[in-house]
Design a protein around this motif. Structure first.
Motif, PDB file in Angstrom:
ATOM      1  N   LYS A 232     -33.255  69.054  69.309  1.00  0.00           N
ATOM      2  CA  LYS A 232     -33.094  69.482  70.692  1.00  0.00           C
ATOM      3  C   LYS A 232     -32.292  68.424  71.456  1.00  0.00           C
ATOM      4  CE  LYS A 232     -37.454  72.070  70.900  1.00  0.00           C
ATOM      5  NZ  LYS A 232     -38.787  72.176  71.581  1.00  0.00           N
ATOM      6  N   ASP A 233     -31.539  68.885  72.458  1.00  0.00           N
ATOM      7  CA  ASP A 233     -30.678  67.985  73.226  1.00  0.00           C
ATOM      8  C   ASP A 233     -31.202  67.799  74.647  1.00  0.00           C
ATOM      9  OD1 ASP A 233     -28.438  67.447  71.345  1.00  0.00           O
ATOM     10  OD2 ASP A 233     -28.211  69.618  71.432  1.00  0.00           O
ATOM     11  N   LEU A 234     -31.167  66.554  75.109  1.00  0.00           N
ATOM     12  CA  LEU A 234     -31.622  66.199  76.448  1.00  0.00           C
ATOM     13  C   LEU A 234     -30.585  65.289  77.091  1.00  0.00           C
ATOM     14  CD1 LEU A 234     -33.894  65.935  78.676  1.00  0.00           C
ATOM     15  CD2 LEU A 234     -34.687  63.931  77.401  1.00  0.00           C
ATOM     16  N   GLY A 235     -30.144  65.651  78.291  1.00  0.00           N
ATOM     17  CA  GLY A 235     -29.228  64.810  79.048  1.00  0.00           C
ATOM     18  C   GLY A 235     -29.874  64.366  80.347  1.00  0.00           C
ATOM     19  N   VAL A 236     -29.817  63.071  80.628  1.00  0.00           N
ATOM     20  CA  VAL A 236     -30.338  62.526  81.876  1.00  0.00           C
ATOM     21  C   VAL A 236     -29.154  61.949  82.654  1.00  0.00           C
ATOM     22  CG1 VAL A 236     -31.886  60.864  82.970  1.00  0.00           C
ATOM     23  CG2 VAL A 236     -32.554  61.974  80.810  1.00  0.00           C
ATOM     24  N   SER A 237     -28.909  62.481  83.850  1.00  0.00           N
ATOM     25  CA  SER A 237     -27.754  62.063  84.634  1.00  0.00           C
ATOM     26  C   SER A 237     -28.163  61.227  85.839  1.00  0.00           C
ATOM     27  CB  SER A 237     -26.958  63.287  85.123  1.00  0.00           C
ATOM     28  OG  SER A 237     -26.119  63.776  84.108  1.00  0.00           O
ATOM     29  N   ALA A 238     -27.512  60.069  85.959  1.00  0.00           N
ATOM     30  CA  ALA A 238     -27.655  59.213  87.137  1.00  0.00           C
ATOM     31  C   ALA A 238     -26.341  59.246  87.907  1.00  0.00           C
ATOM     32  CB  ALA A 238     -27.995  57.791  86.722  1.00  0.00           C
ATOM     33  N   PHE A 239     -26.427  59.234  89.222  1.00  0.00           N
ATOM     34  CA  PHE A 239     -25.252  59.347  90.084  1.00  0.00           C
ATOM     35  C   PHE A 239     -25.076  58.060  90.892  1.00  0.00           C
ATOM     36  CE2 PHE A 239     -27.089  63.421  89.145  1.00  0.00           C
ATOM     37  CZ  PHE A 239     -25.996  64.148  88.711  1.00  0.00           C
ATOM     38  N   PHE A 240     -23.841  57.786  91.276  1.00  0.00           N
ATOM     39  CA  PHE A 240     -23.539  56.514  91.930  1.00  0.00           C
ATOM     40  C   PHE A 240     -22.841  56.733  93.257  1.00  0.00           C
ATOM     41  CE2 PHE A 240     -24.315  55.525  87.604  1.00  0.00           C
ATOM     42  CZ  PHE A 240     -24.836  54.245  87.587  1.00  0.00           C
ATOM     43  N   SER A 241     -23.280  55.962  94.268  1.00  0.00           N
ATOM     44  CA  SER A 241     -22.701  56.000  95.604  1.00  0.00           C
ATOM     45  C   SER A 241     -22.150  54.629  95.963  1.00  0.00           C
ATOM     46  CB  SER A 241     -23.759  56.390  96.642  1.00  0.00           C
ATOM     47  OG  SER A 241     -24.201  57.717  96.447  1.00  0.00           O
ATOM     48  N   PRO A 242     -21.082  54.581  96.771  1.00  0.00           N
ATOM     49  CA  PRO A 242     -20.497  53.290  97.172  1.00  0.00           C
ATOM     50  C   PRO A 242     -21.525  52.401  97.858  1.00  0.00           C
ATOM     51  CG  PRO A 242     -19.046  55.115  97.752  1.00  0.00           C
ATOM     52  CD  PRO A 242     -20.351  55.729  97.332  1.00  0.00           C
ATOM     53  N   ALA A 243     -21.482  51.111  97.519  1.00  0.00           N
ATOM     54  CA  ALA A 243     -22.441  50.158  98.079  1.00  0.00           C
ATOM     55  C   ALA A 243     -21.846  48.758  98.026  1.00  0.00           C
ATOM     56  CB  ALA A 243     -23.756  50.213  97.298  1.00  0.00           C
ATOM     57  N   ILE A 244     -22.611  47.777  98.460  1.00  0.00           N
ATOM     58  CA  ILE A 244     -22.152  46.387  98.479  1.00  0.00           C
ATOM     59  C   ILE A 244     -22.241  45.757  97.099  1.00  0.00           C
ATOM     60  CG2 ILE A 244     -22.587  44.093  99.442  1.00  0.00           C
ATOM     61  CD1 ILE A 244     -23.645  45.459 101.951  1.00  0.00           C
ATOM     62  N   GLU A 245     -23.292  46.083  96.348  1.00  0.00           N
ATOM     63  CA  GLU A 245     -23.499  45.498  95.030  1.00  0.00           C
ATOM     64  C   GLU A 245     -23.812  46.591  94.014  1.00  0.00           C
ATOM     65  OE1 GLU A 245     -23.017  42.478  94.007  1.00  0.00           O
ATOM     66  OE2 GLU A 245     -22.603  41.618  95.983  1.00  0.00           O
ATOM     67  N   SER A 246     -23.557  46.273  92.743  1.00  0.00           N
ATOM     68  CA  SER A 246     -23.882  47.173  91.637  1.00  0.00           C
ATOM     69  C   SER A 246     -25.071  46.624  90.867  1.00  0.00           C
ATOM     70  CB  SER A 246     -22.695  47.278  90.664  1.00  0.00           C
ATOM     71  OG  SER A 246     -21.530  47.731  91.289  1.00  0.00           O
ATOM     72  N   PRO A 247     -25.805  47.487  90.177  1.00  0.00           N
ATOM     73  CA  PRO A 247     -26.826  46.992  89.258  1.00  0.00           C
ATOM     74  C   PRO A 247     -26.170  46.104  88.201  1.00  0.00           C
ATOM     75  CG  PRO A 247     -27.026  49.364  89.574  1.00  0.00           C
ATOM     76  CD  PRO A 247     -25.734  48.957  90.193  1.00  0.00           C
ATOM     77  N   LYS A 248     -26.947  45.206  87.626  1.00  0.00           N
ATOM     78  CA  LYS A 248     -26.394  44.248  86.668  1.00  0.00           C
ATOM     79  C   LYS A 248     -25.687  44.928  85.507  1.00  0.00           C
ATOM     80  CE  LYS A 248     -29.108  40.853  85.652  1.00  0.00           C
ATOM     81  NZ  LYS A 248     -30.212  40.056  85.015  1.00  0.00           N
ATOM     82  N   PHE A 249     -26.273  46.020  84.979  1.00  0.00           N
ATOM     83  CA  PHE A 249     -25.681  46.643  83.801  1.00  0.00           C
ATOM     84  C   PHE A 249     -24.329  47.282  84.117  1.00  0.00           C
ATOM     85  CE2 PHE A 249     -27.799  50.369  85.563  1.00  0.00           C
ATOM     86  CZ  PHE A 249     -27.017  51.449  85.172  1.00  0.00           C
ATOM     87  N   VAL A 250     -24.150  47.778  85.350  1.00  0.00           N
ATOM     88  CA  VAL A 250     -22.868  48.345  85.745  1.00  0.00           C
ATOM     89  C   VAL A 250     -21.837  47.225  85.908  1.00  0.00           C
ATOM     90  CG1 VAL A 250     -21.628  49.611  87.548  1.00  0.00           C
ATOM     91  CG2 VAL A 250     -23.918  50.350  86.848  1.00  0.00           C
ATOM     92  N   SER A 251     -22.245  46.121  86.506  1.00  0.00           N
ATOM     93  CA  SER A 251     -21.345  44.983  86.660  1.00  0.00           C
ATOM     94  C   SER A 251     -20.890  44.453  85.311  1.00  0.00           C
ATOM     95  CB  SER A 251     -22.028  43.864  87.449  1.00  0.00           C
ATOM     96  OG  SER A 251     -22.268  44.262  88.785  1.00  0.00           O
ATOM     97  N   HIS A 252     -21.800  44.423  84.333  1.00  0.00           N
ATOM     98  CA  HIS A 252     -21.451  43.940  82.998  1.00  0.00           C
ATOM     99  C   HIS A 252     -20.378  44.828  82.360  1.00  0.00           C
ATOM    100  CE1 HIS A 252     -25.480  41.585  82.342  1.00  0.00           C
ATOM    101  NE2 HIS A 252     -24.671  41.006  83.214  1.00  0.00           N
TER     102      HIS A 252
ATOM    103  N   LEU B 242     -27.577  55.664  92.539  1.00  0.00           N
ATOM    104  CA  LEU B 242     -27.582  54.221  92.378  1.00  0.00           C
ATOM    105  C   LEU B 242     -26.375  53.631  93.104  1.00  0.00           C
ATOM    106  CD1 LEU B 242     -29.344  55.261  89.901  1.00  0.00           C
ATOM    107  CD2 LEU B 242     -28.722  53.104  88.808  1.00  0.00           C
ATOM    108  N   PRO B 243     -26.443  52.341  93.458  1.00  0.00           N
ATOM    109  CA  PRO B 243     -25.318  51.712  94.146  1.00  0.00           C
ATOM    110  C   PRO B 243     -24.228  51.294  93.165  1.00  0.00           C
ATOM    111  CG  PRO B 243     -27.085  50.130  93.860  1.00  0.00           C
ATOM    112  CD  PRO B 243     -27.612  51.447  93.353  1.00  0.00           C
ATOM    113  N   ILE B 244     -22.987  51.292  93.622  1.00  0.00           N
ATOM    114  CA  ILE B 244     -21.880  50.712  92.859  1.00  0.00           C
ATOM    115  C   ILE B 244     -20.875  50.152  93.858  1.00  0.00           C
ATOM    116  CG2 ILE B 244     -20.663  52.946  92.670  1.00  0.00           C
ATOM    117  CD1 ILE B 244     -19.626  51.918  89.921  1.00  0.00           C
TER     118      ILE B 244
END
Length: 205
Positions: free
Chosen positions: A45-65, A170-172
């Motif tokens: 079976k297939d499962l997709g989990v989607s997270a969305f990003f909005s403009p912000a001052i800082e990004s989460p660490k994993f996005v910055s990496h 999430l912020p980016i």
């Protein structure tokens, strides 16, 4: 990395995709970026989990990496990224950033609203029964999402994918977003009609 479905079946993460802009829309509007965590169960079976990003001052660490690695990489003759070296972020930190996110300032200020596609509940996401009137009432993403049965967004676009759309973006920061947009280009699939699919809301029981 595994997660457990509602029926107790175990799903293993196999792919993370980034789309700019988002493939899913809210009120007909795209987010600038969507990150899809794709899983498959032992029962295929297939499962997709989607997270969305909005403009912000800082990004989460994993996005910055990711963005830092792309900026430091070389672009080959085919315009494909080569020699990508990325600082590793433990997945439990990524999961925490994604699943514990609550409302972003844009959402709190009412500048970004979500409207349910569920015909039973016509109220807007922000105004429903005062559920999110107080900051302390915010519900994190792992309890706040939409769910529907759809298809894979890449060819051959097979049906039978359970999609979980996390409500809180999430912020980016702009520099990271621009880097991801340059890397991915305009790579979202055209929004598909619901065709009678029902959108389930985790906050409605």
């Amino acid at each position: 990395v595994t997660t457990e479905g509602a029926d107790g079946e175990t799903f293993a993460l196999h792919t993370i995709r980034i789309h700019t802009p988002s493939e899913h829309t809210f009120d007909g509007e795209h987010y600038p970026m969507e990150m899809q965590f794709l899983h498959k169960s032992d029962g295929d079976k297939d499962l997709g989990v989607s997270a969305f990003f909005s403009p912000a001052i800082e990004s989460p660490k994993f996005v910055s990496h990711i963005a830092d690695a792309v900026r430091g990489a070389k672009e080959g003759e085919s315009h494909m990224i080569e020699s990508l070296v990325m600082e590793v972020t433990p997945f439990h930190e990524i999961a925490s950033d994604v699943l514990m996110q609550v409302e972003m300032p844009l959402e709190v200020q009412g500048e970004l609203k979500h409207t349910d596609n569920n015909p039973i509940v016509p109220e807007t996401y922000r105004d429903r029964a005062g559920l999110y009137e107080k900051a302390e009432a915010d519900v994190p993403n792992y309890k706040s999402y939409y769910k529907y049965q759809g298809s894979d967004t890449q060819p051959p676009c097979n049906e039978g994918v359970t999609w979980i759309l996390l409500k809180h973006s999430l912020p980016i920061k702009s520099e990271d977003l621009e880097t991801m947009q340059h890397l991915e280009g305009h790579n979202n699939r055209k929004t598909q009609p619901l065709n009678g699919r029902r959108i389930l809301d985790s906050n409605i029981h």
